[in-house]
Design a protein around this motif. Structure first.
Motif, PDB file in Angstrom:
ATOM      1  N   ASP A  87       0.711  -0.449   0.196  1.00 24.24           N
ATOM      2  CA  ASP A  87       0.421   0.130  -0.293  1.00 24.24           C
ATOM      3  C   ASP A  87       0.917   1.150   0.091  1.00 24.24           C
ATOM      4  OD1 ASP A  87      -1.844  -2.164  -0.029  1.00 24.24           O
ATOM      5  OD2 ASP A  87      -2.726  -1.091   2.309  1.00 24.24           O
ATOM      6  N   GLN A  88       2.137   1.246   0.392  1.00 25.90           N
ATOM      7  CA  GLN A  88       3.210   2.372  -0.111  1.00 25.90           C
ATOM      8  C   GLN A  88       3.244   2.522  -1.237  1.00 25.90           C
ATOM      9  OE1 GLN A  88       6.923   1.851   3.145  1.00 25.90           O
ATOM     10  NE2 GLN A  88       5.837   2.387   3.898  1.00 25.90           N
ATOM     11  N   LEU A  89       3.973   1.224  -1.442  1.00 28.46           N
ATOM     12  CA  LEU A  89       4.180   1.674  -2.608  1.00 28.46           C
ATOM     13  C   LEU A  89       3.422   1.754  -3.977  1.00 28.46           C
ATOM     14  CD1 LEU A  89       7.000   1.470  -3.494  1.00 28.46           C
ATOM     15  CD2 LEU A  89       6.243  -0.889  -4.306  1.00 28.46           C
ATOM     16  N   GLN A  90       2.224   1.645  -3.051  1.00 31.20           N
ATOM     17  CA  GLN A  90       0.821   1.740  -4.666  1.00 31.20           C
ATOM     18  C   GLN A  90       0.575   4.035  -4.150  1.00 31.20           C
ATOM     19  OE1 GLN A  90      -2.143   1.259  -5.817  1.00 31.20           O
ATOM     20  NE2 GLN A  90      -3.530   3.149  -6.168  1.00 31.20           N
ATOM     21  N   LEU A  91       0.340   4.316  -2.570  1.00 26.12           N
ATOM     22  CA  LEU A  91       0.553   5.670  -2.195  1.00 26.12           C
ATOM     23  C   LEU A  91       1.667   6.300  -2.934  1.00 26.12           C
ATOM     24  CD1 LEU A  91      -0.392   7.156   0.898  1.00 26.12           C
ATOM     25  CD2 LEU A  91       1.606   7.262   0.337  1.00 26.12           C
ATOM     26  N   ARG A  92       3.033   6.121  -3.201  1.00 26.71           N
ATOM     27  CA  ARG A  92       4.545   6.532  -3.535  1.00 26.71           C
ATOM     28  C   ARG A  92       3.678   6.894  -4.745  1.00 26.71           C
ATOM     29  NH1 ARG A  92       8.633   3.968   0.294  1.00 26.71           N
ATOM     30  NH2 ARG A  92       7.309   4.972   2.327  1.00 26.71           N
ATOM     31  N   TYR A  93       3.264   5.770  -6.033  1.00 24.77           N
ATOM     32  CA  TYR A  93       3.294   6.276  -7.146  1.00 24.77           C
ATOM     33  C   TYR A  93       2.283   7.133  -7.286  1.00 24.77           C
ATOM     34  CZ  TYR A  93       7.051   2.725  -8.660  1.00 24.77           C
ATOM     35  OH  TYR A  93       8.836   2.252  -8.874  1.00 24.77           O
ATOM     36  N   GLN A  94       1.195   6.910  -6.522  1.00 24.35           N
ATOM     37  CA  GLN A  94      -0.052   7.452  -6.549  1.00 24.35           C
ATOM     38  C   GLN A  94       0.470   8.938  -6.688  1.00 24.35           C
ATOM     39  OE1 GLN A  94      -3.233   6.609  -8.145  1.00 24.35           O
ATOM     40  NE2 GLN A  94      -3.041   9.031  -8.698  1.00 24.35           N
ATOM     41  N   ALA A  95       1.529   9.149  -5.953  1.00 19.13           N
ATOM     42  CA  ALA A  95       1.845  10.512  -4.939  1.00 19.13           C
ATOM     43  C   ALA A  95       2.648  11.083  -6.223  1.00 19.13           C
ATOM     44  CB  ALA A  95       2.581  10.665  -4.083  1.00 19.13           C
ATOM     45  N   LEU A  96       3.420  10.254  -7.170  1.00 19.26           N
ATOM     46  CA  LEU A  96       4.066  10.934  -7.950  1.00 19.26           C
ATOM     47  C   LEU A  96       3.794  10.676  -9.653  1.00 19.26           C
ATOM     48  CD1 LEU A  96       6.735   7.625  -7.146  1.00 19.26           C
ATOM     49  CD2 LEU A  96       7.408  10.690  -7.352  1.00 19.26           C
ATOM     50  N   HIS A  97       2.575  10.214  -9.654  1.00 14.29           N
ATOM     51  CA  HIS A  97       1.587  10.675 -10.769  1.00 14.29           C
ATOM     52  C   HIS A  97       0.623  12.004 -10.326  1.00 14.29           C
ATOM     53  CE1 HIS A  97      -1.151  10.263 -14.359  1.00 14.29           C
ATOM     54  NE2 HIS A  97      -2.012  11.190 -13.405  1.00 14.29           N
ATOM     55  N   HIS A  98       0.579  12.091  -9.654  1.00 13.59           N
ATOM     56  CA  HIS A  98       0.294  14.169  -9.174  1.00 13.59           C
ATOM     57  C   HIS A  98       1.165  14.896  -9.722  1.00 13.59           C
ATOM     58  CE1 HIS A  98      -3.205  11.766  -6.437  1.00 13.59           C
ATOM     59  NE2 HIS A  98      -3.335  11.668  -7.824  1.00 13.59           N
ATOM     60  N   GLN A  99       2.472  14.954  -9.344  1.00 12.54           N
ATOM     61  CA  GLN A  99       4.348  14.823  -9.094  1.00 12.54           C
ATOM     62  C   GLN A  99       3.962  15.532 -10.667  1.00 12.54           C
ATOM     63  OE1 GLN A  99       6.894  14.257  -6.539  1.00 12.54           O
ATOM     64  NE2 GLN A  99       6.000  15.225  -5.542  1.00 12.54           N
ATOM     65  N   PHE A 100       3.751  14.400 -11.629  1.00 11.26           N
ATOM     66  CA  PHE A 100       4.500  14.074 -13.707  1.00 11.26           C
ATOM     67  C   PHE A 100       3.059  15.181 -13.904  1.00 11.26           C
ATOM     68  CE2 PHE A 100       5.533   9.433 -12.786  1.00 11.26           C
ATOM     69  CZ  PHE A 100       6.814   9.850 -12.928  1.00 11.26           C
ATOM     70  N   VAL A 101       1.919  15.209 -12.970  1.00  8.87           N
ATOM     71  CA  VAL A 101       0.525  16.082 -14.145  1.00  8.87           C
ATOM     72  C   VAL A 101       1.103  18.021 -13.738  1.00  8.87           C
ATOM     73  CG1 VAL A 101      -1.397  16.413 -13.649  1.00  8.87           C
ATOM     74  CG2 VAL A 101      -0.736  13.873 -14.198  1.00  8.87           C
ATOM     75  N   ALA A 102       1.620  18.100 -12.531  1.00  7.04           N
ATOM     76  CA  ALA A 102       1.514  19.261 -12.274  1.00  7.04           C
ATOM     77  C   ALA A 102       3.125  19.802 -12.824  1.00  7.04           C
ATOM     78  CB  ALA A 102       1.803  19.072 -10.032  1.00  7.04           C
ATOM     79  N   SER A 103       3.604  18.901 -12.790  1.00  3.62           N
ATOM     80  CA  SER A 103       5.091  19.088 -13.559  1.00  3.62           C
ATOM     81  C   SER A 103       4.239  19.480 -15.359  1.00  3.62           C
ATOM     82  CB  SER A 103       6.242  18.442 -13.239  1.00  3.62           C
ATOM     83  OG  SER A 103       7.671  18.587 -14.285  1.00  3.62           O
ATOM     84  N   ALA A 104       3.875  18.820 -15.368  1.00  8.51           N
ATOM     85  CA  ALA A 104       3.410  19.158 -17.128  1.00  8.51           C
ATOM     86  C   ALA A 104       2.811  20.543 -17.379  1.00  8.51           C
ATOM     87  CB  ALA A 104       2.252  17.769 -17.386  1.00  8.51           C
TER      88      ALA A 104
END
Ligand code: BG6
Length: 486
Positions: free
Chosen positions: A214-231
């Motif tokens: 669940d930790q990994l799931q949450l971290r990759y989800q957080a990273l997806h949000h960062q990818f979108v914010a970066s774009a």
């Protein structure tokens, strides 16, 4: 007939300089309306070779918020660059810096992160810093998120785990791009974005009570949000300040196979791909298939809004930046582990280590540059590289840091070779030109600088700035555009 015409040296406009981060240099954690950040609730470590974020919990944050001192939290004091910035920039100028990489603390502009209007005193501080840099013709390179965010967003919505943080961040980036329009030619979105897989310091999300999965799931989800914010930040910048350029930032860790056994080579390739995945998304604009497969095989399901993939595809970064400190070794069945500031990897018997166990590999920098250039064909920028060491201040107040000069010389030689290989390299900002608080351990005695700062681990000292031997050496390097490395 084909005639190669690769430059044998650095281009004339090569950007020599240094890099720091707000939470490691500024101090002044509670002045002029600034809010508390995620970096300022993490305690200094007691074991100087290992950093652990595992002890950040809601409770530990509440305790830290209630603590109004900097005793346990050295990032609150930094090296007081907030009040010494003029003196520091003057010293950078004396070395001949063409560029200075620093970060803007989100919480100076938006103290809790969810305000609709920025704190004017925060903007005024960065106005002063940028004016000072311009006075010496030093170009600002601004990191928008360097391992910190307003703690208010952690407490309110668990940081980047929440999709709402995208809008909060892009309100901050819009403010920055609009306010500093025409005055900052280069931006980076997220420092070492890949380290979000390691947790709180980069995601601002508390996840210590979760299972590993669940930790990994949450971290990759957080990273997806960062990818979108970066774009979306890339889109904003191109609309608001079309002459400015924006880059991604990766903690690049080249992985070598431990043996020529194909299973080790494949294991190393997979490790490498998992590191480059982040730049794949930010530079190529899509999730690579090998990661989609990794997610499927590991039961990780990313929630995406309908437009997310189109946004990533439409707004890739203009250039690729990375930090380079070490390489690692991978074996299909585990190798002996060595240190990094959070990463661990296999030991390479051909390499020496720093006092903190980081494997020193100058040739790896050339390999890295050549491979990144081949993979992306976008301009590259080395935005961090340096040696953390214990320096001795002599009785007559000198620091003879020949070990630092050796380290930097060898890396610059390899950069030069990569430029001769045809790599398009924009610049080099060594980490950190002035001694600062260590990211991983919050020590002061792990020093990187050309400039010594008189402060010890307990925060005692005059904060006097003293030029080390490496200061004069780097001055020569810049003056000769990388020709005089002796
Ligand atoms: C990078 C970070 O990982 O390494 C910097 O971007 C950090 O913030 C640098 O300071 C060196 O790491 P440390 O732990 O020695 O300070």
């Amino acid at each position: 007939m084909y005639k190669p015409s690769f430059p044998k040296t650095f281009p004339k406009d090569f950007l020599w300089g240094g890099a720091t981060a707000a939470n490691q240099v500024e101090g002044a954690w509670n002045v002029d309306g600034k809010g508390l950040t995620t970096a300022e609730v993490v305690k200094k470590t007691t074991d100087r070779k290992h950093m652990s974020m595992d002890d950040v919990t809601t409770e530990s944050i509440k305790t830290a918020v209630a603590d109004k001192t900097d005793t346990l939290y050295p990032k609150r004091r930094g090296v007081d660059a907030y009040h010494h910035y003029q003196e520091d920039i003057k010293l950078f100028a004396e070395m001949g810096f063409k560029v200075y990489r620093f970060s803007i603390a989100w919480s100076r502009l938006f103290p809790q992160g969810d305000e609709t209007e920025p704190n004017q005193a925060g903007l005024a501080f960065y106005d002063r810093v940028i004016d000072e840099l311009h006075k010496y013709h030093i170009q600002p390179l601004v990191t928008l998120s360097h391992y910190e965010m307003p703690i208010g967003l952690t407490l309110k919505q668990n940081g980047w785990a929440s999709r709402d943080t995208i809008a909060d961040f892009n309100r901050f980036t819009r403010t920055v791009f609009t306010h500093f329009k025409g005055r900052v030619p280069y931006y980076l979105t997220f420092n070492e974005i890949n380290t979000g897989t390691w947790g709180f310091h980069a995601t601002g999300a508390i996840d210590t009570t979760l299972s590993k999965h669940d930790q990994l799931q949450l971290r990759y989800q957080a990273l997806h949000h960062q990818f979108v914010a970066s774009a979306l930040a890339t889109k904003q910048l191109h609309e608001i300040d079309p002459d400015a350029k924006i880059g991604s930032m990766l903690a690049r860790m080249q992985t070598y196979p431990a043996t020529p056994n194909p299973v080790d080579v494949r294991a190393a390739q997979l490790e490498d791909d998992k590191n480059l995945f982040f730049t794949d998304v930010q530079a190529r604009g899509e999730y690579p298939e090998f990661m989609n497969r990794y997610f499927a095989e590991n039961g990780i399901k990313l929630a995406m809004a309908p437009d997310d993939q189109a946004t990533l595809a439409k707004y890739p970064v203009d250039f690729i930046s990375f930090s380079y400190y070490m390489t690692t070794v991978t074996k299909a069945d585990a190798a002996e582990q060595v240190n990094g500031n959070m990463a661990t990897g296999g030991r390479n018997p051909y390499l020496k280590e720093s006092d903190w166990g980081w494997q020193i590999d100058p040739v790896g920098l050339r390999i890295t540059l050549d491979e990144l250039w081949d993979r992306y064909r976008k301009p590259l920028f080395v935005v961090e590289n340096g040696l953390g060491a214990v320096d001795q201040l002599t009785a007559d107040r000198h620091v003879h840091d020949s070990y630092r000069i050796d380290y930097l010389r060898q890396h610059i030689q390899q950069m030069k070779a990569a430029v001769a290989d045809g790599v398009q390299l924009m610049g080099y900002t060594m980490w950190g030109p002035i001694d600062l608080i260590s990211f991983s351990t919050s020590e002061m005695s792990k020093r990187y600088g050309f400039i010594y700062v008189d402060q010890d681990d307990a925060g005692k000292g005059s904060l006097e700035r003293i030029k080390k031997d490496s200061f004069y050496w780097y001055q020569k390097v810049i003056k000769s555009n990388g020709e005089d490395l002796d």
